[in-house]
Design a protein around this motif. Structure first.
Motif, mmCIF file in Angstrom:
data_model
loop_
_atom_site.group_PDB
_atom_site.id
_atom_site.type_symbol
_atom_site.label_atom_id
_atom_site.label_comp_id
_atom_site.label_asym_id
_atom_site.label_seq_id
_atom_site.Cartn_x
_atom_site.Cartn_y
_atom_site.Cartn_z
ATOM 1 N N GLY A 1 40.652 53.625 37.410
ATOM 2 C CA GLY A 1 39.431 54.100 38.055
ATOM 3 C C GLY A 1 38.771 53.010 38.876
ATOM 4 O O GLY A 1 38.833 51.828 38.532
ATOM 5 N N HIS A 2 38.179 53.412 39.992
ATOM 6 C CA HIS A 2 37.321 52.518 40.780
ATOM 7 C C HIS A 2 36.001 53.249 40.928
ATOM 8 O O HIS A 2 35.803 54.006 41.877
ATOM 9 N N MET A 3 35.170 53.073 39.983
ATOM 10 C CA MET A 3 33.935 53.850 39.925
ATOM 11 C C MET A 3 32.814 52.941 39.487
ATOM 12 O O MET A 3 32.894 52.319 38.432
ATOM 13 N N GLY A 4 31.786 52.883 40.291
ATOM 14 C CA GLY A 4 30.651 52.050 39.935
ATOM 15 C C GLY A 4 31.075 50.599 39.796
ATOM 16 O O GLY A 4 31.751 50.053 40.676
ATOM 17 N N PRO A 5 30.708 49.953 38.701
ATOM 18 C CA PRO A 5 30.974 48.512 38.597
ATOM 19 C C PRO A 5 32.457 48.156 38.558
ATOM 20 O O PRO A 5 32.813 47.014 38.849
ATOM 21 N N SER A 6 33.316 49.096 38.228
ATOM 22 C CA SER A 6 34.741 48.750 38.152
ATOM 23 C C SER A 6 35.348 48.558 39.537
ATOM 24 O O SER A 6 36.519 48.210 39.668
ATOM 25 N N THR A 7 34.583 48.806 40.572
ATOM 26 C CA THR A 7 35.048 48.494 41.935
ATOM 27 C C THR A 7 34.816 47.043 42.294
ATOM 28 O O THR A 7 35.317 46.574 43.310
ATOM 29 N N ARG A 8 34.012 46.364 41.515
ATOM 30 C CA ARG A 8 33.513 45.061 41.942
ATOM 31 C C ARG A 8 34.562 43.965 41.741
ATOM 32 O O ARG A 8 35.307 43.955 40.791
ATOM 33 N N SER A 9 34.570 43.064 42.646
ATOM 34 C CA SER A 9 35.332 41.811 42.606
ATOM 35 C C SER A 9 36.722 41.983 41.996
ATOM 36 O O SER A 9 37.552 42.696 42.553
ATOM 37 N N LEU A 10 36.983 41.378 40.857
ATOM 38 C CA LEU A 10 38.351 41.303 40.341
ATOM 39 C C LEU A 10 38.727 42.458 39.423
ATOM 40 O O LEU A 10 39.827 42.463 38.868
ATOM 41 N N TYR A 11 37.858 43.421 39.251
ATOM 42 C CA TYR A 11 38.219 44.516 38.338
ATOM 43 C C TYR A 11 39.495 45.255 38.759
ATOM 44 O O TYR A 11 40.324 45.559 37.899
ATOM 45 N N PRO A 12 39.676 45.557 40.050
ATOM 46 C CA PRO A 12 40.943 46.219 40.384
ATOM 47 C C PRO A 12 42.154 45.351 40.035
ATOM 48 O O PRO A 12 43.203 45.876 39.641
ATOM 49 N N ILE A 13 41.996 44.051 40.140
ATOM 50 C CA ILE A 13 43.107 43.150 39.798
ATOM 51 C C ILE A 13 43.384 43.199 38.293
ATOM 52 O O ILE A 13 44.541 43.175 37.858
ATOM 53 N N VAL A 14 42.327 43.261 37.536
ATOM 54 C CA VAL A 14 42.500 43.386 36.076
ATOM 55 C C VAL A 14 43.310 44.645 35.757
ATOM 56 O O VAL A 14 44.206 44.629 34.904
ATOM 57 N N GLY A 15 43.010 45.717 36.462
ATOM 58 C CA GLY A 15 43.776 46.945 36.253
ATOM 59 C C GLY A 15 45.245 46.753 36.593
ATOM 60 O O GLY A 15 46.142 47.191 35.854
ATOM 61 N N LEU A 16 45.502 46.082 37.699
ATOM 62 C CA LEU A 16 46.892 45.824 38.092
ATOM 63 C C LEU A 16 47.618 44.974 37.066
ATOM 64 O O LEU A 16 48.790 45.218 36.745
ATOM 65 N N LEU A 17 46.946 43.946 36.570
ATOM 66 C CA LEU A 17 47.560 43.085 35.557
ATOM 67 C C LEU A 17 47.967 43.892 34.334
ATOM 68 O O LEU A 17 49.071 43.729 33.800
ATOM 69 N N ALA A 18 47.064 44.764 33.906
ATOM 70 C CA ALA A 18 47.352 45.544 32.700
ATOM 71 C C ALA A 18 48.501 46.518 32.929
ATOM 72 O O ALA A 18 49.405 46.649 32.100
#
Lengths: 389, 389, 389, 389
Positions: free
Chosen positions: B339-356
């Motif tokens: 998800g990219h919703m609200g704060p999870s769009t910010r900075s490195l959160y998408p990268i964290v998702g990719l790592l996982a």
């Protein structure tokens, strides 16, 4: 507009810091394993609080959702239903029941009175077509209790199911879903549990499920559907809709506090607060609304409005001048209410309510004996068994 | 069970500290003047967010409540309805519409695709009996967008009302209720607003109210009733049921943050996060689920499950080993979602998702190029216009 | 042990929900730019509250830290210092001053009285060696005020610096650091600001800095050092030690609420609460501790203990039986105290204090007229100008 | 200025939601029996964490307060003191010690190295006048550990007392106050406990108390006084100054979480995080600051600044562009730091730190192998024993 200094309403009532912290704890995905564990724990705690071994379903909406869902799930066209009406919520239950096409009978009493269980027994003796009895335990808008402890067994003896609105009674007065043979019970967390208003906590007996299964009109594929909930969640672990994670955390915290204190201690706390409050009301020269004190709910004190005052006047003045939020009548009659629910039962909160009501009446031109009322209430409070502090 | 370290689901998503503080702020009586002021303010803010001058109603239940209420309020027996189906929620809308007795037509596409507005126009040209078009803006379970900006005007040109599920799109992609001629729009606060899940935020145009008024089967005296809400609250200032005070506080805080940032900035933030994430998915050697990227919603990235893996395996491993909660498909297909919703769009959160996702696939035996994926995603992130930090 | 239902102490007092939320907001690194911005904002707000254009330093420890730091920074061996003693804190200030080797003169009065500014003027007229006057504005343990508005200018006229303990006065009674020529002022956030206890908010005039610079014994390289603070933080932007991020957030929220309400409104609120409380004390048949009401601080009401009771007995009983936490005397005399600080000044809180004190005395065998006391206090409350609710 | 998305500093570090909720729980009077009970419980928990049966004192100020208080309490004019210096905090300890008039010897090593216990033993063998050894366990600014497990017994064998700065080590690496014969130990809650910065948690052995008693210059009647604390609080139950109630609640919650997890599990968590981080730093082509990895503290990774970059540049860029707050060197050398303290050790947080450092270096013109670094770090993470999730 400053926030209220004291919320002494009949629900939503004010919550403990612990409950508020739980409501504000991090939101997580509803299929997160930590949330799933919480949700299952909460089901177990609600069972303990309702004193049932049956199923519990946690619907995502204010208690009215659970009440309507239960009415539409149980009642079917042509079914004989006895609806007991001693207040606004009993009256409202009748609308839902009738809208299903059920054949609704009603025993109605004045809204400052309660239904006599003997009358219920007599009615059922002579109306064998009745299959379902609907009853409101605490009529919050008028502050009365129906004797569900007796009505439940009477209904069962006559082969009837029961649908019980215990939204504002559980935690403040004895309640036993299984021992009293109550089939569907609907509890609201924003009353004696002092939690958020966003959930309906519903117990369902096996007998109730069987009746709902047999009802072709019971809601299905709907937010109102108890069957969806059983089919998807209880049987398959899929939520029929996204639960409000925050509410679940808040309600669990509220249940924890109640269970840690113990139901008996909580009930005693509510009863003592009500006694203190009513002693003060009478000593102040005001009148209780209920026709007799035995039927008054320990969870809320309804006070007859002095002649010439409206509930809006009283509540507005008490809030503006004394920072105290009281409840009005919601249409039940000429009354105002001081809630004794959850933390508002504790220590001097009932006295705060008396001060606000008394001085407001005085300010609005009604002679009241504030000093005498407070003295009497403080005497009652001082004679209480110590609360756990 | 430790709480998740990162919640990168497709809603409920994680909330800001400010929103959580609001959720945990003191509960007050729902007729407290301070709460009434809050409630009215919130109505205004939701109008700004949905870009409408019409009515807004704030129903007390997860967005599914608002969707069902809208479907049952608008559709009536025999009415011609065109339901657009490109995913799970479009499919579900069909069930509600049909259950009203409406004559439901459907245009259905694969769940990794979107409905072509031209096809909608063609269908309406040849089916003048259609009075209502139902469409899901963002199909969250499969991460796709339907082009409501074009479908809305097409429907209006053909004299049809529109019912729009914008639960998971508003705040993350452009949305204009009035400019696009959308009659009933249902928004959920637990998606791009990053608020609690307990409310349905619904806009209703005058045309929609007229149709609902004319529908003898529209829910009345029910938790599902939009008419009750208008009659009691909008016209008389009485709540049809107790709103969840905590949810209202939480949703207002979420709206405030969105409006302070600005809708355009928020949308850009979601779009950039999605681009970063998708760049990484592809560079890692995984496949996007959507048949073409133009229809992918900026609010969620659906990734095709590598052969041999189940979504339960992936999500369980990512959560257990890397503390990251991802979303599954909810039945939309063989996919998992970040998800990219609200704060999870910010900075490195998408990268964290990719790592996982990447390392979980690797751990489960699927060859992925984690380093290359992360490098590419970081390049995309570095080329973003600065987010407001 | 249940938490108190009502905290009516003389500080730490109970805090608003907004302040608590700020205290619980995410901890960040002390050099995070968002924290640095907060810290600088807070300095400006404290200046507004102390009414100074001088420097403000925010020391990381309870107000006693700031008081000791100020005493050790200003006083030097052989310096002539006049210490005004009308209570426990004035007495304690003398110990610090003497330990520096200063030549400490004292004007001491009974702890239910205040120092006469005329006497101070007379003393300074005849003791030209005095360079520093130390005075406590509100002697919290005994609930009295010294007239700093007059003492400050008298000191300045005589060429003396002033060291003012305004820990428990600011926000509850007028205070003007610059207009009254006060050189070092130490405020505690846990009193009328109703914040956390962990900080000392200190204003320093240019004249004071010059004196401290000239003091070879002023603490340096120490937690007690004001010079370190100026050298490292004010001049170089380096913290001399890590500030408690949470406290800073909490104190800023407390300051915001005070400034939004306005200092004048806040002072009026404290004065009215004190008047209500004292009216009740007298009408109940108890005695105020202060020798005359003009010198009583609006921020706390000291009540003479009835013969035969100890403060521990009274406070323990009030807490156990009525859930109300009162303050004892901290050695100032035979008294108990009801605080009026921050939110405890609002609406019925002073009455709650009276109820607890009155009924506790009655329970312990002292005849008090609770009803009469409450009636009189409610009359006083009803005649208040409306508080902003 | 948006709040940071990730705080990966070397303290204050970010706190758990549970700790934040405790910090934001209602403030009460410091003599409220509920607070007194909390305070006593906290003393016991700190003893468990420091592994001591000696006294614990909870001073109200950042850990520097406790360190200075300990130095000034133990050292006296002419006393032989051995101060071990391997970084900024060891250096600072020397200033305090010397300012007491003690005869301070120092063993100093480079700030990327640690003091060799054998050298300490040799020094004490030949300097029998030494009575006190001061040592910093974790030199946070440079990320190194001194081997206190060996130095403590060596000091005891030579009849010396020990003063240990364990501010940033306890919870992240083994620590045993009693078993290692450590006399005064000062812990800061804002490091591995992930609590607020406002307290000093200090253990004191009987031997240390005896020495302090014998020190005529030990602070008395002062915020810095350990003797006041013992005299007033430990012996008489009177607080020498008002503790910050909020901090006490927050620190207790932090201790609870550490004790529930278990010290051993917490230490392992820190060690694994450090290993993951350092693997990535090296694989990325950057250099660790410490001269050899054995002396690197598991609680923080210091990375040598690439030539041409300043720590301000790196930290500002990482914060502005990637929302990640890193720590600088605080004067220890040309380095930047990623903290592994409390929750920042969990799951992917070390990787987030690597991403921010790596990409920032790249953006600023330093060639780094981000992909390779992340791959290697993820391999290390995947090979970790599962953390309790």
């Amino acid at each position: 507009m400053h926030n209220p200094d004291f919320t002494l309403s009949a629900g939503p009532t004010f919550a403990s810091a612990r409950t508020l912290a739980a409501l504000g704890s991090p939101i997580m995905y509803h299929y997160d394993p930590a949330f799933l564990a919480t949700f299952h724990r909460l089901e177990g705690k609600v069972k303990q609080i309702l004193r049932t071994n049956g199923d519990v379903i946690l619907m995502q909406g204010e208690a009215v959702l659970g009440l309507e869902a239960a009415a539409r799930s149980l009642a079917r066209p042509g079914m004989g239903v006895l609806n007991l009406v001693s207040g606004v919520f009993g009256k409202g239950m009748g609308y839902w029941l009738r809208s299903t096409g059920a054949n609704v009978h009603e025993i109605e009493v004045a809204y400052n009175d309660a239904v006599d269980p003997g009358v219920v027994a007599g009615y059922l003796d002579t109306h064998s077509e009745i299959e379902l009895v609907a009853v409101v335990h605490c009529e919050t808008p008028s502050g009365t209790l129906n004797d569900v402890a007796r009505i439940g067994p009477i209904a069962r003896e006559h082969g009837c199911l029961t649908l019980v609105d215990c939204v504002a009674s559980v935690g403040g007065t004895p309640f036993e879903a299984d021992a009293w043979h109550l089939d569907v019970c609907v509890l609201g967390p924003q009353k004696c549990l002092a939690g958020p208003a966003g959930m309906s906590l519903v117990s369902v007996s096996e007998r109730a499920w069987a009746a709902i299964d047999d009802n072709p009109q019971a809601p299905r594929s709907s937010y109102l559907s108890m069957l969806d909930y059983r089919e998807q969640w209880l049987r398959c672990g899929k939520f029929p809709f996204t639960p409000s994670v925050s509410d679940v955390f808040g309600v669990e915290a509220a249940c924890d506090q109640l269970l840690e204190e113990g139901l008996d201690a909580s009930i005693k706390r509510h009863e003592q607060a009500a006694r203190v409050c009513r002693t003060g009301v009478v000593a102040m020269g005001l009148q209780l609304w209920t026709c007799r004190e035995e039927i008054a709910s320990p969870t809320v004190t309804a006070i007859a409005l002095p002649a010439g005052l409206t509930d809006v006047e009283v509540r507005t003045h008490a809030r503006e001048r004394y920072g105290v939020m009281l409840s009005g009548s919601q249409g039940a009659g000429d009354l105002i209410r001081i809630g004794h629910m959850g933390p508002s039962t504790r220590s001097l909160y009932p006295i705060v309510g008396l001060l606000a009501v008394g001085r407001t009446c005085a300010d609005l031109g009604v002679p009241v004996q504030i000093g005498a009322g407070i003295e009497a209430a403080m005497d009652a409070l001082a004679s209480n068994q110590p609360v756990a502090t």
